[in-house]
Each structure stands twice: as structure tokens, then as C-alpha cells.
Design a protein around this motif. Structure first.
Motif, PDB file in Angstrom:
ATOM      1  N   PHE A 129      12.224  77.668 -15.989  1.00 49.69           N
ATOM      2  CA  PHE A 129      11.409  78.116 -14.986  1.00 49.69           C
ATOM      3  C   PHE A 129      10.302  77.750 -14.508  1.00 49.69           C
ATOM      4  CE2 PHE A 129      14.648  81.586 -16.089  1.00 49.69           C
ATOM      5  CZ  PHE A 129      15.285  81.608 -14.896  1.00 49.69           C
ATOM      6  N   ALA A 130       9.334  77.497 -15.014  1.00 45.76           N
ATOM      7  CA  ALA A 130       7.819  76.561 -14.686  1.00 45.76           C
ATOM      8  C   ALA A 130       8.704  75.562 -13.719  1.00 45.76           C
ATOM      9  CB  ALA A 130       7.581  76.599 -15.776  1.00 45.76           C
ATOM     10  N   VAL A 131       9.662  74.913 -14.357  1.00 48.54           N
ATOM     11  CA  VAL A 131       9.693  73.312 -13.396  1.00 48.54           C
ATOM     12  C   VAL A 131      10.872  73.757 -12.893  1.00 48.54           C
ATOM     13  CG1 VAL A 131      10.177  71.471 -14.677  1.00 48.54           C
ATOM     14  CG2 VAL A 131       8.888  72.152 -16.077  1.00 48.54           C
ATOM     15  N   ASN A 132      11.584  73.923 -13.197  1.00 48.92           N
ATOM     16  CA  ASN A 132      12.702  74.358 -11.794  1.00 48.92           C
ATOM     17  C   ASN A 132      12.579  74.868 -10.779  1.00 48.92           C
ATOM     18  OD1 ASN A 132      13.411  71.766 -13.852  1.00 48.92           O
ATOM     19  ND2 ASN A 132      15.266  73.241 -14.714  1.00 48.92           N
ATOM     20  N   THR A 133      12.364  76.421 -10.851  1.00 51.91           N
ATOM     21  CA  THR A 133      11.895  77.412 -10.220  1.00 51.91           C
ATOM     22  C   THR A 133      10.159  77.245  -9.628  1.00 51.91           C
ATOM     23  OG1 THR A 133      13.972  78.071 -11.936  1.00 51.91           O
ATOM     24  CG2 THR A 133      12.351  79.922  -9.616  1.00 51.91           C
ATOM     25  N   ARG A 134       9.618  77.826 -10.727  1.00 54.64           N
ATOM     26  CA  ARG A 134       7.834  77.924  -9.478  1.00 54.64           C
ATOM     27  C   ARG A 134       7.812  76.594  -9.375  1.00 54.64           C
ATOM     28  NH1 ARG A 134       3.766  78.625 -13.911  1.00 54.64           N
ATOM     29  NH2 ARG A 134       3.576  76.358 -13.944  1.00 54.64           N
ATOM     30  N   ALA A 135       7.320  75.452  -9.351  1.00 55.85           N
ATOM     31  CA  ALA A 135       6.741  73.995  -9.241  1.00 55.85           C
ATOM     32  C   ALA A 135       8.223  74.000  -7.574  1.00 55.85           C
ATOM     33  CB  ALA A 135       7.066  73.253 -10.328  1.00 55.85           C
ATOM     34  N   SER A 136       9.367  74.721  -7.885  1.00 63.04           N
ATOM     35  CA  SER A 136       9.809  73.573  -6.818  1.00 63.04           C
ATOM     36  C   SER A 136       9.481  74.644  -5.397  1.00 63.04           C
ATOM     37  CB  SER A 136      11.727  74.118  -7.203  1.00 63.04           C
ATOM     38  OG  SER A 136      12.210  73.498  -8.167  1.00 63.04           O
ATOM     39  N   TRP A 137       9.340  75.886  -5.446  1.00 68.63           N
ATOM     40  CA  TRP A 137       8.905  77.003  -4.786  1.00 68.63           C
ATOM     41  C   TRP A 137       7.380  76.556  -4.386  1.00 68.63           C
ATOM     42  CZ3 TRP A 137       4.980  80.450  -6.918  1.00 68.63           C
ATOM     43  CH2 TRP A 137       3.759  80.955  -5.601  1.00 68.63           C
ATOM     44  N   GLN A 138       6.786  75.882  -5.505  1.00 66.25           N
ATOM     45  CA  GLN A 138       5.109  75.898  -4.649  1.00 66.25           C
ATOM     46  C   GLN A 138       5.679  74.145  -4.019  1.00 66.25           C
ATOM     47  OE1 GLN A 138       3.737  75.784  -9.145  1.00 66.25           O
ATOM     48  NE2 GLN A 138       1.460  76.912  -8.165  1.00 66.25           N
ATOM     49  N   LEU A 139       6.005  73.241  -4.852  1.00 66.09           N
ATOM     50  CA  LEU A 139       6.713  72.325  -3.833  1.00 66.09           C
ATOM     51  C   LEU A 139       7.288  72.274  -2.947  1.00 66.09           C
ATOM     52  CD1 LEU A 139       7.849  69.604  -6.316  1.00 66.09           C
ATOM     53  CD2 LEU A 139       5.359  69.582  -5.520  1.00 66.09           C
ATOM     54  N   ILE A 140       7.607  73.032  -2.111  1.00 65.91           N
ATOM     55  CA  ILE A 140       8.325  73.852  -0.978  1.00 65.91           C
ATOM     56  C   ILE A 140       6.862  74.328   0.220  1.00 65.91           C
ATOM     57  CG2 ILE A 140       9.777  75.286   0.277  1.00 65.91           C
ATOM     58  CD1 ILE A 140      12.086  74.728  -1.604  1.00 65.91           C
ATOM     59  N   ALA A 141       6.424  75.211  -0.757  1.00 69.07           N
ATOM     60  CA  ALA A 141       5.708  75.886   0.273  1.00 69.07           C
ATOM     61  C   ALA A 141       4.303  74.793   0.578  1.00 69.07           C
ATOM     62  CB  ALA A 141       4.621  76.733  -0.332  1.00 69.07           C
ATOM     63  N   ALA A 142       3.822  73.890   0.400  1.00 67.38           N
ATOM     64  CA  ALA A 142       3.076  72.681   0.091  1.00 67.38           C
ATOM     65  C   ALA A 142       3.716  71.731   0.906  1.00 67.38           C
ATOM     66  CB  ALA A 142       2.846  72.257  -1.405  1.00 67.38           C
ATOM     67  N   PHE A 143       5.074  71.673   1.298  1.00 65.02           N
ATOM     68  CA  PHE A 143       5.561  70.976   1.560  1.00 65.02           C
ATOM     69  C   PHE A 143       5.494  71.100   3.391  1.00 65.02           C
ATOM     70  CE2 PHE A 143       9.238  69.653   4.504  1.00 65.02           C
ATOM     71  CZ  PHE A 143       9.075  67.955   4.323  1.00 65.02           C
ATOM     72  N   ALA A 144       5.225  72.699   4.049  1.00 65.91           N
ATOM     73  CA  ALA A 144       5.713  73.033   4.842  1.00 65.91           C
ATOM     74  C   ALA A 144       4.186  73.248   5.131  1.00 65.91           C
ATOM     75  CB  ALA A 144       6.222  74.387   4.401  1.00 65.91           C
ATOM     76  N   ARG A 145       3.208  73.542   4.488  1.00 67.87           N
ATOM     77  CA  ARG A 145       2.422  73.581   5.197  1.00 67.87           C
ATOM     78  C   ARG A 145       1.347  71.951   5.441  1.00 67.87           C
ATOM     79  NH1 ARG A 145       1.115  76.265  -0.308  1.00 67.87           N
ATOM     80  NH2 ARG A 145       1.531  78.494   0.465  1.00 67.87           N
ATOM     81  N   GLN A 146       2.008  71.385   5.016  1.00 67.71           N
ATOM     82  CA  GLN A 146       1.512  69.621   5.558  1.00 67.71           C
ATOM     83  C   GLN A 146       2.137  69.343   6.766  1.00 67.71           C
ATOM     84  OE1 GLN A 146       2.946  66.366   4.540  1.00 67.71           O
ATOM     85  NE2 GLN A 146       4.494  67.719   4.794  1.00 67.71           N
ATOM     86  N   ALA A 147       3.510  70.361   6.831  1.00 62.82           N
ATOM     87  CA  ALA A 147       4.668  69.903   7.332  1.00 62.82           C
ATOM     88  C   ALA A 147       4.159  68.584   9.155  1.00 62.82           C
ATOM     89  CB  ALA A 147       5.449  70.484   7.762  1.00 62.82           C
ATOM     90  N   THR A 148       4.227  68.134   9.992  1.00 63.39           N
ATOM     91  CA  THR A 148       4.126  67.879  11.167  1.00 63.39           C
ATOM     92  C   THR A 148       4.663  68.198  12.460  1.00 63.39           C
ATOM     93  OG1 THR A 148       5.958  66.365  11.601  1.00 63.39           O
ATOM     94  CG2 THR A 148       3.265  65.214  10.251  1.00 63.39           C
ATOM     95  N   ALA A 149       4.487  68.040  13.192  1.00 62.40           N
ATOM     96  CA  ALA A 149       5.120  69.001  15.096  1.00 62.40           C
ATOM     97  C   ALA A 149       6.786  68.586  14.236  1.00 62.40           C
ATOM     98  CB  ALA A 149       4.677  68.826  15.792  1.00 62.40           C
ATOM     99  N   ASP A 150       7.428  67.164  13.838  1.00 61.86           N
ATOM    100  CA  ASP A 150       8.450  67.460  13.691  1.00 61.86           C
ATOM    101  C   ASP A 150       8.960  67.666  12.152  1.00 61.86           C
ATOM    102  OD1 ASP A 150       8.102  65.433  15.628  1.00 61.86           O
ATOM    103  OD2 ASP A 150       7.943  63.684  14.497  1.00 61.86           O
ATOM    104  N   GLY A 151       8.974  69.154  11.644  1.00 59.69           N
ATOM    105  CA  GLY A 151       8.769  69.464  10.883  1.00 59.69           C
ATOM    106  C   GLY A 151       9.197  68.949   9.629  1.00 59.69           C
ATOM    107  N   GLY A 152      10.585  68.929   9.026  1.00 57.14           N
ATOM    108  CA  GLY A 152      11.084  67.875   8.084  1.00 57.14           C
ATOM    109  C   GLY A 152      12.495  68.074   7.563  1.00 57.14           C
ATOM    110  N   ALA A 153      12.483  67.510   6.125  1.00 58.88           N
ATOM    111  CA  ALA A 153      14.137  68.549   5.534  1.00 58.88           C
ATOM    112  C   ALA A 153      13.455  68.197   4.196  1.00 58.88           C
ATOM    113  CB  ALA A 153      15.043  66.854   6.108  1.00 58.88           C
TER     114      ALA A 153
END
Length: 257
Positions: A129-153
Motif C-alpha cells: 500500500f505504501a508503494v502502489n497506493t500512497r506513493a501514487s497519490w503523492q505523485l499525482i498530487a505533486a504532479f498537479a501542483r507543478q502543472a503548467t497552464a496547459d495541464g497534463g496527462a
């Protein structure tokens, strides 16, 4: 009056996690994206490979990096132990610092050690759960915080595993819900998010009996390859694929039909 030179489109950068072996799904995705003009940040963690049947392939990350650079991609390889609660934020920060903003992220990392209801240990359950779930949530949140005006996928790889692979299957099921939530919550930022189930892909974990059984179950008479997965991922990251969001997609050659 002279003609104005055409502008060269700016290259975009994608982070792919779980790219430790040349035979892996992450490596197949990296090859496809590099061929389509992406620059890449590759995350890996060889200590996980050391616990798996195939073992550490110490030269694979370097060989893959050279292969991708030879076709024009700029490549940054970053190790990270995603079991560490601080690793996800550090990984995104390092990628931003050394490669610039990320425009896409593919979550292909996994902790996957078979065990069932009666023999799963608390340590193994928590690690999955740490690797597959928690880290994935953290990565998604961090990715969103750094996203440019074009967003991302965002594309995350998932699985149908349940019985006798309890912690892996359960942690991937939780991942599915997180990614679908991300499609709704991050959509206003221009971010698409999808979960992709590729079915059984032999990246070195199958024995001969498993390989033969899986082949018999495939309508097309062959097992899927990392290249098969990569084509679908590349589409979902492309401008043409960004309208697809919030979906759990089975691109498995008909295995689940």
C-alpha cells in the motif's frame, strides 16, 4: 519578402516510474514516447529488483538511457524508494529542477509479491500500500501542483489480481479509485487521468507453465508485450487522447473478454 521560419514545437517531458529493466513495461513505454518526441524522466529502484526472481540488472538503466538519447530524447534517470513517505515529493522536485516542468506522468512502478489471505504478513501488506497506493497519490498530487497552464496527462497501470495476490490486488484497486478521483478533481486544471489494465505481460516473471496458460487464454493466440501497452499509453498522453479521462481501460488483447 522572405518567408518566416516555422516555429519548432517545444518538447514536452514525461515522468515514467518503475523503469529499472530493459524488459519491463516502463521501458517499452519510454521507447514509444521517445520515438514520438517526448523528453523523459525515468524513475527506478533496483533494491526492489533484488527481491524479485529476475534480480538486479545493473546496466539496464544506463543502456536504456543511451538507447533513448540516440533517438533524440533528453533523458534523466532518478532512483527513488517510493516506500519512503518523502520520496514522491523529492522525485517531482528533482525532476522539475533538472528537467523542467512535467507535462505527463506514467505510474508503472509496483510492489508485487504473491501472497493470500492467510499468509500475507503485515509488513508485506503495508509495503504494497505504501508503494502502489500512497506513493501514487503523492505523485499525482505533486504532479498537479507543478502543472503548467496547459495541464497534463496521467496514466497509471493497474491489475485485476485478487485471490492469492492479496496485497498487490487490493493496493491496485485502491489506486484505481485515486486516479478516477484525480480525473474529477484535477480536470479543472486541464489534467486528464486514466487507469490502464494491460492484462498479463511477460516481463520476466512468468514460468513456462504460466506463459503457456496465458497464451491459451488470449483470443489472438499470443501474450501482450510492453510495446502493446506503450501504444495505448502514448495515445492517452497525446492531444488526441486527452479527451479520454476518468476511465479504467482494459487494453489486454481481449484477455478479459
Amino acid at each position: 519578402m522572405g518567408s518566416t521560419p516555422a516555429e519548432v514545437p517545444a518538447r514536452k517531458t514525461a515522468l515514467i516510474t518503475g523503469v529499472g529493466r530493459l524488459a519491463g513495461i516502463g521501458a517499452g513505454i519510454a521507447r514509444q514516447l521517445a520515438a514520438e518526441g517526448w523528453d523523459l524522466v525515468l524513475n527506478y529502484w533496483q533494491e526492489y529488483d533484488a527481491r524479485m526472481p529476475w534480480g538486479i540488472q545493473p546496466d539496464d538503466v544506463g543502456r536504456l538511457t543511451a538507447e533513448l538519447e540516440a533517438i533524440g530524447a533528453r533523458v534523466l534517470a532518478l532512483p527513488a524508494d517510493l516506500e519512503d513517505p518523502a520520496a514522491a515529493d523529492r522525485l517531482i522536485a528533482a525532476a522539475n529542477e533538472q528537467a523542467g516542468p512535467l507535462h505527463a506522468m506514467v505510474l508503472s512502478h509496483a510492489e508485487s509479491v504473491d501472497s493470500g489471505i492467510l499468509d500475507t504478513t503485515l509488513e508485506a501488506f503495508d509495503r504494497h500500500f505504501a508503494v502502489n497506493t500512497r506513493a501514487s497519490w503523492q505523485l499525482i498530487a505533486a504532479f498537479a501542483r507543478q502543472a503548467t497552464a496547459d495541464g497534463g496527462a496521467i496514466v497509471a497501470l493497474t491489475s485485476d489480481h485478487t485471490a492469492f495476490n492479496l496485497p498487490y490486488g487490493a493496493s491496485k484497486g485502491a489506486l484505481d479509485r485515486i486516479v478516477i478521483a484525480a480525473a474529477r478533481e484535477l480536470g479543472p486544471l486541464g489534467i486528464s487521468a486514466n487507469v490502464l489494465n494491460p492484462g498479463p505481460i511477460d516481463t520476466g516473471w512468468m514460468d513456462q507453465q504460466t506463459r503457456e496458460m496465458g497464451t491459451r487464454q488470449q483470443p489472438g493466440g499470443r501474450l501482450g508485450t510492453p510495446a502493446d501497452v506503450a501504444g495505448t499509453v502514448a495515445f492517452l498522453l497525446s492531444p488526441a487522447g486527452r479527451w479520454v479521462s476518468g476511465q479504467l481501460i482494459k487494453a489486454d488483447g481481449g484477455f478479459s473478454a
